[in-house]
Design a protein around this motif. Structure first.
Motif, PDB file in Angstrom:
ATOM      1  N   LEU A  31      33.854  33.573  38.306  1.00  0.00           N
ATOM      2  CA  LEU A  31      34.063  33.310  36.449  1.00  0.00           C
ATOM      3  C   LEU A  31      32.885  34.451  36.416  1.00  0.00           C
ATOM      4  CD1 LEU A  31      32.140  29.408  36.995  1.00  0.00           C
ATOM      5  CD2 LEU A  31      34.607  30.417  36.757  1.00  0.00           C
ATOM      6  N   GLU A  32      33.041  34.589  34.425  1.00  0.00           N
ATOM      7  CA  GLU A  32      32.415  35.861  33.342  1.00  0.00           C
ATOM      8  C   GLU A  32      31.393  35.977  33.941  1.00  0.00           C
ATOM      9  OE1 GLU A  32      33.430  36.175  29.176  1.00  0.00           O
ATOM     10  OE2 GLU A  32      34.948  36.447  30.180  1.00  0.00           O
ATOM     11  N   ASN A  33      30.629  34.261  33.192  1.00  0.00           N
ATOM     12  CA  ASN A  33      28.975  34.638  33.378  1.00  0.00           C
ATOM     13  C   ASN A  33      28.556  34.812  34.878  1.00  0.00           C
ATOM     14  OD1 ASN A  33      29.046  35.000  30.396  1.00  0.00           O
ATOM     15  ND2 ASN A  33      29.904  33.071  30.509  1.00  0.00           N
ATOM     16  N   GLY A  34      29.360  34.784  36.192  1.00  0.00           N
ATOM     17  CA  GLY A  34      29.052  34.512  37.202  1.00  0.00           C
ATOM     18  C   GLY A  34      27.895  33.269  37.669  1.00  0.00           C
ATOM     19  N   ILE A  35      27.003  32.809  38.606  1.00  0.00           N
ATOM     20  CA  ILE A  35      26.987  31.398  39.064  1.00  0.00           C
ATOM     21  C   ILE A  35      25.728  30.932  38.425  1.00  0.00           C
ATOM     22  CG2 ILE A  35      25.581  32.159  40.686  1.00  0.00           C
ATOM     23  CD1 ILE A  35      26.236  29.832  42.967  1.00  0.00           C
ATOM     24  N   SER A  36      25.929  29.657  38.649  1.00  0.00           N
ATOM     25  CA  SER A  36      24.659  28.836  37.755  1.00  0.00           C
ATOM     26  C   SER A  36      24.592  27.059  38.552  1.00  0.00           C
ATOM     27  CB  SER A  36      24.860  28.953  35.835  1.00  0.00           C
ATOM     28  OG  SER A  36      25.315  27.989  35.851  1.00  0.00           O
ATOM     29  N   HIS A  37      23.594  26.958  38.108  1.00  0.00           N
ATOM     30  CA  HIS A  37      23.473  25.373  39.157  1.00  0.00           C
ATOM     31  C   HIS A  37      24.492  24.852  37.987  1.00  0.00           C
ATOM     32  CE1 HIS A  37      21.372  20.826  39.098  1.00  0.00           C
ATOM     33  NE2 HIS A  37      21.733  20.746  41.070  1.00  0.00           N
ATOM     34  N   SER A  38      24.775  24.497  36.708  1.00  0.00           N
ATOM     35  CA  SER A  38      25.650  23.695  36.240  1.00  0.00           C
ATOM     36  C   SER A  38      27.247  24.099  36.189  1.00  0.00           C
ATOM     37  CB  SER A  38      25.770  24.018  34.755  1.00  0.00           C
ATOM     38  OG  SER A  38      25.720  25.346  34.587  1.00  0.00           O
ATOM     39  N   VAL A  39      27.445  25.283  36.287  1.00  0.00           N
ATOM     40  CA  VAL A  39      29.011  25.644  36.878  1.00  0.00           C
ATOM     41  C   VAL A  39      28.788  25.420  38.793  1.00  0.00           C
ATOM     42  CG1 VAL A  39      30.398  27.770  38.050  1.00  0.00           C
ATOM     43  CG2 VAL A  39      28.791  28.047  36.003  1.00  0.00           C
ATOM     44  N   ILE A  40      27.817  24.984  39.921  1.00  0.00           N
ATOM     45  CA  ILE A  40      28.607  24.277  40.772  1.00  0.00           C
ATOM     46  C   ILE A  40      28.943  22.984  41.103  1.00  0.00           C
ATOM     47  CG2 ILE A  40      27.004  23.669  43.292  1.00  0.00           C
ATOM     48  CD1 ILE A  40      25.620  26.714  42.992  1.00  0.00           C
ATOM     49  N   VAL A  41      27.685  22.743  40.023  1.00  0.00           N
ATOM     50  CA  VAL A  41      27.936  20.934  40.030  1.00  0.00           C
ATOM     51  C   VAL A  41      29.107  20.952  38.875  1.00  0.00           C
ATOM     52  CG1 VAL A  41      27.141  18.588  38.313  1.00  0.00           C
ATOM     53  CG2 VAL A  41      25.276  20.569  39.357  1.00  0.00           C
ATOM     54  N   PHE A  42      29.279  21.701  38.212  1.00  0.00           N
ATOM     55  CA  PHE A  42      30.920  21.257  37.828  1.00  0.00           C
ATOM     56  C   PHE A  42      31.539  21.851  38.205  1.00  0.00           C
ATOM     57  CE2 PHE A  42      34.775  22.620  34.437  1.00  0.00           C
ATOM     58  CZ  PHE A  42      34.435  22.318  33.653  1.00  0.00           C
ATOM     59  N   TYR A  43      32.534  22.950  39.132  1.00  0.00           N
ATOM     60  CA  TYR A  43      33.675  23.556  39.904  1.00  0.00           C
ATOM     61  C   TYR A  43      33.478  22.492  40.843  1.00  0.00           C
ATOM     62  CZ  TYR A  43      34.442  26.058  36.183  1.00  0.00           C
ATOM     63  OH  TYR A  43      35.309  26.789  35.315  1.00  0.00           O
ATOM     64  N   PHE A  44      32.232  22.210  41.691  1.00  0.00           N
ATOM     65  CA  PHE A  44      32.098  22.189  43.006  1.00  0.00           C
ATOM     66  C   PHE A  44      32.627  20.148  43.296  1.00  0.00           C
ATOM     67  CE2 PHE A  44      29.948  24.784  46.536  1.00  0.00           C
ATOM     68  CZ  PHE A  44      30.450  25.825  46.396  1.00  0.00           C
ATOM     69  N   LYS A  45      32.019  19.612  41.898  1.00  0.00           N
ATOM     70  CA  LYS A  45      32.576  17.798  42.259  1.00  0.00           C
ATOM     71  C   LYS A  45      34.261  17.931  41.805  1.00  0.00           C
ATOM     72  CE  LYS A  45      31.446  13.555  42.200  1.00  0.00           C
ATOM     73  NZ  LYS A  45      31.270  13.946  43.105  1.00  0.00           N
ATOM     74  N   ARG A  46      34.509  19.001  40.954  1.00  0.00           N
ATOM     75  CA  ARG A  46      35.587  18.966  40.448  1.00  0.00           C
ATOM     76  C   ARG A  46      36.769  19.081  41.613  1.00  0.00           C
ATOM     77  NH1 ARG A  46      37.025  21.789  35.563  1.00  0.00           N
ATOM     78  NH2 ARG A  46      38.761  20.500  35.640  1.00  0.00           N
ATOM     79  N   ALA A  47      36.344  20.221  42.589  1.00  0.00           N
ATOM     80  CA  ALA A  47      36.808  21.321  43.562  1.00  0.00           C
ATOM     81  C   ALA A  47      37.022  20.146  44.802  1.00  0.00           C
ATOM     82  CB  ALA A  47      36.539  22.199  44.063  1.00  0.00           C
ATOM     83  N   PHE A  48      35.644  19.308  45.362  1.00  0.00           N
ATOM     84  CA  PHE A  48      35.430  18.589  46.334  1.00  0.00           C
ATOM     85  C   PHE A  48      34.558  17.135  45.517  1.00  0.00           C
ATOM     86  CE2 PHE A  48      34.235  22.871  46.697  1.00  0.00           C
ATOM     87  CZ  PHE A  48      35.400  23.205  47.638  1.00  0.00           C
ATOM     88  N   PRO A  49      35.373  16.437  45.539  1.00  0.00           N
ATOM     89  CA  PRO A  49      34.800  15.291  44.296  1.00  0.00           C
ATOM     90  C   PRO A  49      34.126  14.573  45.764  1.00  0.00           C
ATOM     91  CG  PRO A  49      37.284  14.459  44.612  1.00  0.00           C
ATOM     92  CD  PRO A  49      37.150  16.452  45.023  1.00  0.00           C
ATOM     93  N   SER A  50      34.409  14.716  47.561  1.00  0.00           N
ATOM     94  CA  SER A  50      33.748  13.776  48.172  1.00  0.00           C
ATOM     95  C   SER A  50      31.903  13.769  47.989  1.00  0.00           C
ATOM     96  CB  SER A  50      34.176  13.927  49.604  1.00  0.00           C
ATOM     97  OG  SER A  50      33.903  14.889  49.966  1.00  0.00           O
ATOM     98  N   ILE A  51      31.818  15.587  47.057  1.00  0.00           N
ATOM     99  CA  ILE A  51      30.047  15.613  47.343  1.00  0.00           C
ATOM    100  C   ILE A  51      29.482  14.665  46.548  1.00  0.00           C
ATOM    101  CG2 ILE A  51      28.411  17.596  47.118  1.00  0.00           C
ATOM    102  CD1 ILE A  51      30.840  18.923  47.695  1.00  0.00           C
TER     103      ILE A  51
END
Length: 96
Positions: A31-51
């Motif tokens: 990602l252009e802007n790197g990692i942040s908490h909101s990025v983790i929540v946004f992408y991890f929830k979509r990639a790994f819905p069991s979390i």
């Protein structure tokens, strides 16, 4: 810049090969802007819905994305039940 679907596909492909910290680092690198908490929540929830969303929200205590004192090891332990290398132990054909 990568499309969201491409980012999600890369995360899913690496899910069983990397730790949660390594997955987060991989995500930040895509990602252009790197990692942040909101990025983790946004992408991890979509990639790994069991979390559970609650677990992702609590991951904001990780020192790399928030003001909390969660270490890399604690971040791995926190998300290990759902994602990351070594999670899918097989027990009689059922994931445990």
């Amino acid at each position: 810049m990568m499309r969201d679907e491409d980012v999600l596909n890369v995360l899913r492909a690496k899910e069983k090969l990397l730790t949660p910290v390594e997955l987060a680092e991989l995500l930040g690198g895509m990602l252009e802007n790197g990692i942040s908490h909101s990025v983790i929540v946004f992408y991890f929830k979509r990639a790994f819905p069991s979390i559970p969303l609650r677990a992702l929200l609590e991951s904001g205590l990780w020192w790399r994305v928030g003001k909390g004192g969660m270490s890399d090891q604690e971040f791995n332990e926190h998300l290990k039940p759902w994602v990351g290398r070594g999670v899918a132990a097989c027990n009689g054909g059922h994931l445990v």
